[in-house]
Structure formats: structure tokens, C-alpha cells
Design an enzyme around this catalytic site. Sequence first.
Site: not given
Length: 259
Positions: A101, A171
Site C-alpha cells: 500500500h 491506486e
Amino acid sequence: MAKNTKIKKIIIGNWKMNPQDSIKAKEIFTSIRKTARTLTKIKTVICPPFVYISELRKLVNTDRIAVGAQNAFYENEGSYTGEVSPSILKNCGVAHIIIGHSERRAKGETNEIVNKKVLKVIGEKMTVVLCIGEKERDHAGEYLNFLKAQIKESLNGISKKELNNIIIAYEPVWAIGKSDKEAPQPADIYEMTIYIRKVLSDMFGSDVASMVPVLYGGSVTSKISLGILKDGKVDGLLIGRQSLDPQDFSITLKQANDL
Ligand code: PGA
């Protein structure tokens, strides 16, 4: 979960470092479960802080919702204070682990570290949700090379067969934690999924590359989720803040199911 099947959309909630106690965590999870258990065409995965995983697992009474994890270490056991391993998570009933992430990459997680984690998770036959995304876009298109390097280096050493256990979450860092008005347009997201599949296809061949679910994440709310799912042609979503709001999150779950 059925492995990387194209039949179902997968909607993943990343709770990050929220909520503040397990009573609230159970309350939010139960509320999401109420909707998720009625939806036959999607799989919902909630990734809470590690400490809530076992308690939330006890609330799982349908395979339409699962509890995942936000991170894992690249060794399974040993003297690694504060770390949690893929095998420990597996023994807690977790099957999906978010790796790489951007909020972890910002704290120093390199593609090399991400790759070590990916290999360990895959070694446990668990599913990796590999996050990639550029920090900013430049006119010369250098960000595409940045994404290509993220994919290539993070998936280094993965076999064609192991690709079955990989989900890619695109993302763009510039769209995370913002308002839904700042998210990229569905057409733009669609272009990015094509690019990601092209990179995967060059690495592994088009037959297997086309089977890898590609998700979008970054400031998704129910106002924009349908457009992204439909016109962005993604296989699902990785959702941060909205997944702590069961009401709005449930609208997105229903939209994904009704497509
Ligand atoms: P956000 O977070 O939905 O709150 O922007 C997305 C993410 O970081 O996965």
C-alpha cells in the site's frame, strides 16, 4: 473465494488504523455483513487492523464476506518484533493480504521488500492484493514507466500459475484520501487497466494476464463507484474511508452486485 474468477467483482475495504476499539469494529462489520451476505455476485473483503481480525472472523457466517489483512512480513516465523507473518494470518483464517500500500511505501517499503512479501504470501497459497500507483502524473508519461517498474519488480519470481493468487489494485497516490471529485475519470481508469494488463501480458502471456483482477482505489464513494465499475471496467474496488461508513459502502456493494 473462487480463485481470480472473472465472475465476481471483489470489493475490499481497507480500514487502515481505524476504528479505535473492537466494539465499534464489530458494529461496522456486522452492518456491512448484513448487506454483503445477500449479494451473490460479489465478494466483500474487510481488512481491519491486525488486532481485530480474530474477533471479526467469529462474525463471518457466509463466504460472501471475508476478513483480510493490510500487510504481512516477509518471513513466516522468528525473532521479528512487532511483525505479523503470512502463516500466522493464515492460521487466523485470513486469505487476502494487501501488500505494498502506498502508505507503507511512503514509510520506506521498496519494490524489493514488496516482492519478498509477495513471494512469502504466495508461498502460503494466500491471495496478494498488490497495490501500485504513481505519486503524480507528468506530461512525458514517465509515470507509466514507474508503474511498469512497480509491477515488474513486485512480481519478480512469480510463476504463471502463481499469478492466479494475485490481485492488482491500481491506486494513484494523488487520488487517495481526497474528495471523490478528485478521483480519475472512469475512462482514464479504464486506460490504466489496459496498460496494467499489457505489462502483465508482456511478463506472463496474455492468457493468464487477462485473468488477473484489476481493482481501482482512491477516494471512492457511492457517488462515483458505479461509473468506475461500469465504465472503468475494473474487477472491483479497494476502498479506504468509505468502508468505515456501512451505509455508503453498502450502496457501492449493491451497485457492484447489480452490474
Ligand atoms: P481512500 O483510501 O478510499 O480513503 O482514499 C484508499 C486506499 O488508501 O486504499
